[in-house]
Design an enzyme around this catalytic site. Structure first.
Site, PDB file in Angstrom:
ATOM      1  N   LYS A 176      12.884   8.126  34.446  1.00  0.00           N
ATOM      2  CA  LYS A 176      12.909   7.501  35.762  1.00  0.00           C
ATOM      3  C   LYS A 176      14.318   6.940  35.944  1.00  0.00           C
ATOM      4  CE  LYS A 176      12.363   3.326  36.948  1.00  0.00           C
ATOM      5  NZ  LYS A 176      13.575   3.305  37.781  1.00  0.00           N
ATOM      6  N   GLU A 252      18.201  -1.019  25.067  1.00  0.00           N
ATOM      7  CA  GLU A 252      19.619  -1.403  25.224  1.00  0.00           C
ATOM      8  C   GLU A 252      19.657  -2.431  26.343  1.00  0.00           C
ATOM      9  OE1 GLU A 252      21.844  -0.629  23.262  1.00  0.00           O
ATOM     10  OE2 GLU A 252      21.111   1.185  22.285  1.00  0.00           O
ATOM     11  N   CYS A 286      27.114  -3.577  30.424  1.00  0.00           N
ATOM     12  CA  CYS A 286      26.513  -4.526  29.477  1.00  0.00           C
ATOM     13  C   CYS A 286      27.510  -4.971  28.416  1.00  0.00           C
ATOM     14  CB  CYS A 286      25.320  -3.888  28.769  1.00  0.00           C
ATOM     15  SG  CYS A 286      24.091  -3.290  29.886  1.00  0.00           S
ATOM     16  N   GLU A 383      25.004 -13.265  32.231  1.00  0.00           N
ATOM     17  CA  GLU A 383      25.726 -11.992  32.312  1.00  0.00           C
ATOM     18  C   GLU A 383      26.255 -11.861  33.739  1.00  0.00           C
ATOM     19  OE1 GLU A 383      23.289  -8.543  31.447  1.00  0.00           O
ATOM     20  OE2 GLU A 383      24.997  -7.534  30.536  1.00  0.00           O
TER      21      GLU A 383
HETATM   22  C1  SIN Z   1      25.960  -0.129  29.587  1.00  0.00           C
HETATM   23  O1  SIN Z   1      26.557  -0.898  30.299  1.00  0.00           O
HETATM   24  O2  SIN Z   1      24.732  -0.183  29.505  1.00  0.00           O
HETATM   25  C2  SIN Z   1      26.649   0.955  28.795  1.00  0.00           C
HETATM   26  C3  SIN Z   1      28.086   0.824  28.715  1.00  0.00           C
HETATM   27  C4  SIN Z   1      28.752   1.892  27.880  1.00  0.00           C
HETATM   28  O3  SIN Z   1      28.126   2.846  27.419  1.00  0.00           O
HETATM   29  O4  SIN Z   1      29.938   1.737  27.663  1.00  0.00           O
END
Ligand code: SIN
Length: 480
Positions: A176, A252, A286, A383
């Protein structure tokens, strides 16, 4: 080839394009224009996709690793051949500057290429037995049907990082994609079909309402493994849902990356690293540096150099020449970033550069450097997911490590230093799954990507990534 040649707007289930009763708009974040109306999958279509993946699993699993590898390689080649069109499509639906989009297409393809190679190397073990007349083997088998939910910030790479590993291992896959960016995932499906992936091996169910489709992928008994990239809050909900059928999971999740600059660092290199780490994808990753921690003796000097670089950014539509910072994904994202900056400024922070909405439109936020910030401010613990760098001061190594670890997250950390003893002490002291020393970018298919603490479970990419899609079966042979 043109963008239209890879533009698909229906769901992709069992090797067929499937329309739905309802459709939803995909909006260009740079302009607000509607790019396409996409089929809006419901629980029924999601369940059909799971069933198709379950039907396709035995034959895909039975193929040799070498044969699966050949199909994946073709997929990789087709993705790379379509780099320009995929990049354009990505900039249109996600907003990042065209050069960054092209970089993501190559980064995304690298996971397919990497795992095509790994497909041939899923070795088991022969174990010295514990008693006479016995033999022991350890077999590695694909888990089965994989359900995936992926984010909008990397609409290709976050799919391929999961699908490459899953398919190489012999699993089948239902994804998805994020409701903001389904077109890249559907274009990947088109190229997968051209590469010869058998029907049902790779399925895409776009939807405007993630929760019900997510519920199918996290609770359906035929799904044996669930993998997610996104926020920690949503990850916790999905993880709880997976408990009902005890699925294997990879998560993740969010980060709160410290970017530490010590007084022995090469400050120019540190500024370049900070720019790359903080402002990539307009700060929407992230692993973006979230908190700049700078030793007091070099604080002013670092801030001066960082501010000079940030002032040079060109904000605008990612399709336009020279643009280095695109829009945020939607107005709400810009609202959230603005609220964090306002909260900091109300408590005494100073915007050395930027600090507010851009007059380009409701999704744009100015690249910002904040000084006079304190760990009590929300900007330290939240964040940011936007182009805002708060720069905190610290006095010594212990304080830097304590500040860095003062978060429930543990995804990525960065630091700049030259003293070799310090480098080792800090590397070992940081509670993060990925640590970059004297570098601002650490994402690559060859290294394990993943977090500690509330940043997640499992690793993606690298030789470890495929293990998340494998079951270990121990076989004991007696009476020999
Ligand atoms: C992410 O922000 O989830 C992944 C970032 C990356 O693979 O560099």
């Amino acid at each position: 080839m043109t963008v239209n040649d890879i533009l698909r707007t229906d769901g992709f289930v069992d090797g067929r394009w499937v329309a739905a009763d309802r459709r939803f708009p995909v909006v260009n974040p740079a302009t607000g224009d509607v790019l396409a109306e996409v089929a809006d999958a419901d629980e029924d279509l999601a369940a059909r996709a799971v069933q198709a993946a379950a039907n396709a699993f035995p034959a895909w699993k039975a193929m040799t690793g070498k044969a699966r590898s050949a199909v994946l390689r073709r997929w990789n080649d087709l993705i790379l051949d379509a780099t320009d069109d995929l990049a354009r499509l990505m900039t249109l639906e996600q907003g990042k500057p065209l050069a960054e989009s092209a970089g993501e297409v190559k980064y995304g393809a690298s996971f397919i290429e990497w795992f095509a190679e790994e497909a041939k190397r899923v070795y088991g073990d022969v174990v010295p037995p514990h008693a006479d007349g016995r033999r022991i083997v350890v077999l590695k088998e694909p888990v089965g049907v994989v359900g995936a939910v992926t984010p909008w910030n990397f609409p290709i790479a976050m799919i391929t990082r999961k699908a490459g590993a899953a398919l190489a291992a012999g699993c089948t896959f239902v994804v998805k994609p994020a409701e903001d960016t389904p077109l890249c995932g559907l274009a990947l499906a088109e190229l997968a079909q051209r590469a010869g992936l058998p029907p049902g091996v790779f399925n895409v169910v776009p939807t405007s309402t993630p929760a019900p489709v997510g519920k199918v992928l996290t609770t359906h008994p035929l799904v044996r493994k669930f993998t997610f990239t996104g926020s920690t809050a949503v990850g916790k909900t999905l993880l709880a849902q997976c408990a009902s059928t005890v699925k294997k999971v990879s998560m993740e999740l969010g980060g709160n990356a410290p970017f530490i600059v010590f007084d022995d660092a090469d400050l120019d290199a540190a500024v370049q690293g900070a720019i790359a780490s903080k402002y990539r994808n307009a700060g929407q990753t992230c692993v973006c540096a979230n908190r700049m921690l700078v030793q007091s003796s070099v604080y002013e000097s670092f801030v001066d150099r960082l501010a000079a670089e940030v002032e040079r950014f060109k904000v605008g539509n990612g399709l336009d020449d020279g643009v280095t910072i695109g829009p945020l994904i939607h107005r709400k994202a810009a609202d959230d970033v603005e609220a964090l900056v306002k909260d900091a400024v109300a408590s005494g922070a100073r915007a050395r550069v930027g600090g507010g909405r851009s007059d380009l439109g409701p999704t744009y936020f100015e690249p910002t450097v904040l000084t006079d910030v304190a760990p009590t401010m929300r900007v330290f613990s939240t964040e940011i997911f936007g182009p805002v760098a708060p720069v905190f001061a610290f006095d010594d190594e212990q304080e830097a490590i304590a500040m860095a670890n003062n978060t429930p997250y543990g995804l990525a950390a960065y630091f700049y230093a030259r003293d070799v003893g310090r480098v080792w002490r800090v590397m070992e002291g940081l509670e993060f799954g990925m640590v970059a020393v004297n570098d601002g970018l650490l994402s690559t298919e060859v290294a394990p990507f993943g977090g500690m603490k509330e940043s997640g479970l499992g690793r993606e990419g690298s030789r470890h990534g495929i293990e998340d899609y494998i079951e270990i079966k121990y076989g004991l042979f007696g009476g020999l």
